[in-house]
Write a protein that holds these residues in place. Structure first.
Motif, PDB file in Angstrom:
ATOM      1  N   THR A  79      -3.271  -7.087  -4.053  1.00  0.00           N
ATOM      2  CA  THR A  79      -1.823  -7.690  -3.291  1.00  0.00           C
ATOM      3  C   THR A  79      -0.284  -7.083  -3.417  1.00  0.00           C
ATOM      4  O   THR A  79       0.092  -6.657  -3.355  1.00  0.00           O
ATOM      5  CB  THR A  79      -1.578  -9.035  -2.460  1.00  0.00           C
ATOM      6  OG1 THR A  79      -2.986  -9.110  -1.768  1.00  0.00           O
ATOM      7  CG2 THR A  79      -0.760  -9.126  -1.362  1.00  0.00           C
ATOM      8  N   THR A 122     -12.383  -8.442   1.419  1.00  0.00           N
ATOM      9  CA  THR A 122     -10.853  -8.505   2.311  1.00  0.00           C
ATOM     10  C   THR A 122      -9.326  -9.209   1.950  1.00  0.00           C
ATOM     11  O   THR A 122      -9.478  -9.960   0.533  1.00  0.00           O
ATOM     12  CB  THR A 122     -10.998  -9.915   3.417  1.00  0.00           C
ATOM     13  OG1 THR A 122     -11.743  -9.488   4.514  1.00  0.00           O
ATOM     14  CG2 THR A 122      -9.608 -10.787   4.299  1.00  0.00           C
ATOM     15  N   ARG A 128       5.305  -4.050   7.947  1.00  0.00           N
ATOM     16  CA  ARG A 128       4.527  -4.591   9.058  1.00  0.00           C
ATOM     17  C   ARG A 128       3.636  -3.135  10.027  1.00  0.00           C
ATOM     18  O   ARG A 128       3.176  -3.060  10.736  1.00  0.00           O
ATOM     19  CB  ARG A 128       5.955  -4.995  10.130  1.00  0.00           C
ATOM     20  CG  ARG A 128       6.609  -6.487   9.831  1.00  0.00           C
ATOM     21  CD  ARG A 128       6.835  -6.710  11.604  1.00  0.00           C
ATOM     22  NE  ARG A 128       7.897  -6.134  11.015  1.00  0.00           N
ATOM     23  CZ  ARG A 128       9.169  -5.567  10.447  1.00  0.00           C
ATOM     24  NH1 ARG A 128       9.953  -6.602   9.623  1.00  0.00           N
ATOM     25  NH2 ARG A 128      10.422  -5.600  11.694  1.00  0.00           N
ATOM     26  N   GLU A 159      -3.563   2.221   2.495  1.00  0.00           N
ATOM     27  CA  GLU A 159      -3.799   1.304   1.776  1.00  0.00           C
ATOM     28  C   GLU A 159      -4.982   1.285   0.930  1.00  0.00           C
ATOM     29  O   GLU A 159      -5.762   1.718  -0.091  1.00  0.00           O
ATOM     30  CB  GLU A 159      -3.369  -0.407   1.503  1.00  0.00           C
ATOM     31  CG  GLU A 159      -1.748  -0.314   1.537  1.00  0.00           C
ATOM     32  CD  GLU A 159      -1.303  -1.046   2.706  1.00  0.00           C
ATOM     33  OE1 GLU A 159       0.034  -1.073   2.495  1.00  0.00           O
ATOM     34  OE2 GLU A 159      -1.925  -2.492   3.164  1.00  0.00           O
ATOM     35  N   ARG A 160      -6.238   0.769   2.133  1.00  0.00           N
ATOM     36  CA  ARG A 160      -7.694   0.801   2.206  1.00  0.00           C
ATOM     37  C   ARG A 160      -8.193   2.251   1.194  1.00  0.00           C
ATOM     38  O   ARG A 160      -9.236   2.239   0.946  1.00  0.00           O
ATOM     39  CB  ARG A 160      -8.398   0.793   3.435  1.00  0.00           C
ATOM     40  CG  ARG A 160      -8.037  -0.389   4.264  1.00  0.00           C
ATOM     41  CD  ARG A 160      -8.345  -1.758   3.733  1.00  0.00           C
ATOM     42  NE  ARG A 160      -9.547  -1.759   3.012  1.00  0.00           N
ATOM     43  CZ  ARG A 160     -10.567  -3.059   3.034  1.00  0.00           C
ATOM     44  NH1 ARG A 160      -9.882  -3.965   2.833  1.00  0.00           N
ATOM     45  NH2 ARG A 160     -11.476  -3.244   2.558  1.00  0.00           N
ATOM     46  N   GLU A 174       0.974  -1.357  10.486  1.00  0.00           N
ATOM     47  CA  GLU A 174      -0.531  -1.485  11.373  1.00  0.00           C
ATOM     48  C   GLU A 174      -0.786  -0.218  10.567  1.00  0.00           C
ATOM     49  O   GLU A 174      -2.372   0.353   9.709  1.00  0.00           O
ATOM     50  CB  GLU A 174      -1.720  -1.664  12.098  1.00  0.00           C
ATOM     51  CG  GLU A 174      -1.362  -3.217  12.657  1.00  0.00           C
ATOM     52  CD  GLU A 174      -1.550  -4.137  11.055  1.00  0.00           C
ATOM     53  OE1 GLU A 174      -2.972  -4.159  10.401  1.00  0.00           O
ATOM     54  OE2 GLU A 174      -0.600  -5.074  10.860  1.00  0.00           O
ATOM     55  N   ALA A 233      -3.166 -10.455   3.644  1.00  0.00           N
ATOM     56  CA  ALA A 233      -1.636  -9.165   3.820  1.00  0.00           C
ATOM     57  C   ALA A 233      -0.515  -9.143   3.345  1.00  0.00           C
ATOM     58  O   ALA A 233       0.087  -9.842   2.605  1.00  0.00           O
ATOM     59  CB  ALA A 233      -1.734  -9.707   5.391  1.00  0.00           C
ATOM     60  N   ARG A 239       0.120   1.653   7.719  1.00  0.00           N
ATOM     61  CA  ARG A 239      -0.266   1.236   6.595  1.00  0.00           C
ATOM     62  C   ARG A 239      -1.765   0.432   5.604  1.00  0.00           C
ATOM     63  O   ARG A 239      -2.128   0.894   4.801  1.00  0.00           O
ATOM     64  CB  ARG A 239       1.142   0.346   5.892  1.00  0.00           C
ATOM     65  CG  ARG A 239       2.490   1.526   6.214  1.00  0.00           C
ATOM     66  CD  ARG A 239       1.885   2.492   5.621  1.00  0.00           C
ATOM     67  NE  ARG A 239       2.016   2.865   4.267  1.00  0.00           N
ATOM     68  CZ  ARG A 239       1.460   3.541   3.466  1.00  0.00           C
ATOM     69  NH1 ARG A 239       0.852   5.145   4.569  1.00  0.00           N
ATOM     70  NH2 ARG A 239       1.464   3.470   2.105  1.00  0.00           N
ATOM     71  N   ARG A 240      -2.546  -0.708   6.842  1.00  0.00           N
ATOM     72  CA  ARG A 240      -3.226  -0.471   6.140  1.00  0.00           C
ATOM     73  C   ARG A 240      -4.836  -0.086   5.647  1.00  0.00           C
ATOM     74  O   ARG A 240      -5.311  -0.039   4.932  1.00  0.00           O
ATOM     75  CB  ARG A 240      -3.805  -1.621   7.140  1.00  0.00           C
ATOM     76  CG  ARG A 240      -2.839  -3.360   7.856  1.00  0.00           C
ATOM     77  CD  ARG A 240      -2.309  -3.793   6.441  1.00  0.00           C
ATOM     78  NE  ARG A 240      -1.302  -3.494   6.216  1.00  0.00           N
ATOM     79  CZ  ARG A 240      -0.204  -3.584   6.116  1.00  0.00           C
ATOM     80  NH1 ARG A 240       0.878  -4.066   7.095  1.00  0.00           N
ATOM     81  NH2 ARG A 240       0.166  -2.983   5.460  1.00  0.00           N
ATOM     82  N   GLN A 241      -4.723   1.759   6.417  1.00  0.00           N
ATOM     83  CA  GLN A 241      -5.713   2.273   6.626  1.00  0.00           C
ATOM     84  C   GLN A 241      -4.821   2.972   5.195  1.00  0.00           C
ATOM     85  O   GLN A 241      -5.778   3.241   4.973  1.00  0.00           O
ATOM     86  CB  GLN A 241      -5.168   3.333   7.537  1.00  0.00           C
ATOM     87  CG  GLN A 241      -5.774   2.737   9.135  1.00  0.00           C
ATOM     88  CD  GLN A 241      -5.845   3.836  10.130  1.00  0.00           C
ATOM     89  OE1 GLN A 241      -5.657   4.766  10.381  1.00  0.00           O
ATOM     90  NE2 GLN A 241      -4.979   3.493  11.585  1.00  0.00           N
TER      91      GLN A 241
END
Length: 297
Positions: free
Chosen positions: A235, A293, A264, A272-273, A266, A296, A268-270
Motif C-alpha cells: 500500500t 487483497t 477515491r 493498480e492491479r 475506483e 485500500a 484506479r484500483r484496476q
C-alpha cells in the motif's frame, strides 16, 4: 521432507546466483559513459506513458487540457525516478549490511554485483531528476516495528526489495517500449529493466528460501502478521505514486484535495492491479500471502 525441500531450494538459489553473476559480468556497462544527456527534453511530448499516470482512467484525466497533461506527465516522471532513488537508498543500506553475514555466504559475489548496479541506478535516476526537474522529491517514510529475530528481518528486507522492484519494473518495461516518449526517457527505463530482470530472478528465489526458514519456526499467527506487514508495504508503494508535490508543480489546483479525489476513483484500483499482479501472484503462489487483497489506499 520439508528440510529436504529447503535444501533443494537453497541449492537451486546457489546455482542461479552463479549464472546471474556471470551474466552481470558479461553485460557490464559504464553508466557514466552510456548516457548522453541532452540539454533539455521536449516539453510538447509526454515524459511518462499516458496509461501510467496517476490520473489515467479517472474523471480528472478528462478535465485536463493537453498542456496540463504534458506538465503532469513531466512531474510524475520526476516523481517516479525520485521514488526509485529513495527505494534504492534503503535497499543498499540493508543489502550492504548483509555482505558476508551468516546465511548469505554463498550469495556474496552476486550481492556485490547487485549493490554496484543499484548504486549506478540511483545515480542515473537522480541525474535525470536534477537535470530535467531541478530536484529529487522527498518521500514520506514508512513506520515499521523491528522484527524480533534476524531470520525474520532478513526475510522482510528482501521481500520488500522484491515487491519494490517488481512494481518499478512494470513501469520500466512499459516506458522502454513506448515510442511516444523521448528517447532519453525510454533509455533510462530500458537500461534499468535489463538489470532488474536479474535482480527479480534472484529476489524471487531468495525470498522463497528465506520464507522457508521463517516458516520452519513461526506460528500461523506470526506468519499472518508478516503477511499484513508486507501488505501495508505494498500500500505504501502504491501511495508513493500519488504525489501532491507533482500535482503542485504541474500547476494543478489544490493538490492535496486532488490527490484524495484521484485515490477515491475506483478506476484506479484496476490500474493498480495491473502493476501489482506479478508480485501479488508470486507471493500468493509461494504461500507468503493467503490472498491478494490489499488495504485500500
Amino acid at each position: 521432507m520439508q528440510h529436504l525441500r529447503n535444501k533443494n531450494s537453497e541449492q537451486r538459489l546457489i546455482e542461479l546466483t552463479g549464472r546471474l553473476s556471470r551474466m552481470a559480468t558479461e553485460d557490464y556497462y559504464n553508466p557514466y559513459r552510456l548516457f548522453s544527456w541532452p540539454q533539455t527534453l521536449p516539453e510538447d511530448e509526454l515524459w511518462m506513458s499516458e496509461d501510467l499516470l496517476s490520473v489515467s482512467g479517472t474523471e480528472v484525466m478528462n478535465e485536463l487540457s493537453r498542456e496540463q497533461l504534458l506538465r503532469l506527465a513531466k512531474w510524475e516522471s520526476i516523481n517516479f525516478y525520485s521514488v526509485n532513488v529513495h527505494g534504492i537508498r534503503e535497499l543498499l543500506t540493508e543489502v550492504t549490511s548483509r555482505l558476508y553475514a551468516p546465511g548469505f555466504e554463498e550469495f556474496t559475489d552476486f550481492l556485490h554485483h547487485f549493490i554496484g548496479e543499484e548504486n549506478e541506478h540511483a545515480w542515473f535516476f537522480a541525474e535525470f531528476c536534477r537535470r530535467y526537474g531541478g530536484r529529487v522529491y522527498a518521500l514520506p517514510g514508512l513506520k515499521t516495528q523491528d522484527p524480533a529475530d534476524r531470520t525474520t528481518e532478513n526475510f522482510l528486507v528482501f521481500a520488500k526489495i522484491l515487491i519494490f522492484e517488481e512494481i518499478v519494473d512494470y513501469f520500466n518495461e512499459r516506458m522502454a517500449e513506448d515510442a511516444s516518449l523521448p528517447e532519453t526517457v525510454r533509455q533510462v527505463n530500458r537500461v534499468h529493466h535489463k538489470d532488474e530482470s536479474r535482480h527479480i530472478a534472484f529476489g524471487r528465489q531468495l525470498v522463497e528460501v528465506l520464507y522457508s526458514r521463517v516458516r520452519d519456526e513461526a506460528t500461523a499467527q506470526e506468519c499472518a502478521r508478516l503477511e499484513q506487514y508486507l501488505k501495508r508495504y505494498v500500500t505504501w508503494c502504491v501511495q508513493s505514486l500519488y504525489n501532491p508535490a507533482a500535482y503542485r508543480d504541474a500547476g494543478l489546483a489544490e493538490p492535496l484535495a486532488l490527490r484524495s479525489r484521484i485515490l477515491r476513483d475506483e478506476t484506479r484500483r484496476q490500474a493498480e492491479r495491473r502493476y501489482l499482479r506479478r508480485p501479488l501472484t508470486f507471493l500468493t503462489k509461494v504461500g507468503i500471502f493467503q490472498d491478494q487483497t490489499i488495504q485500500a489506499v
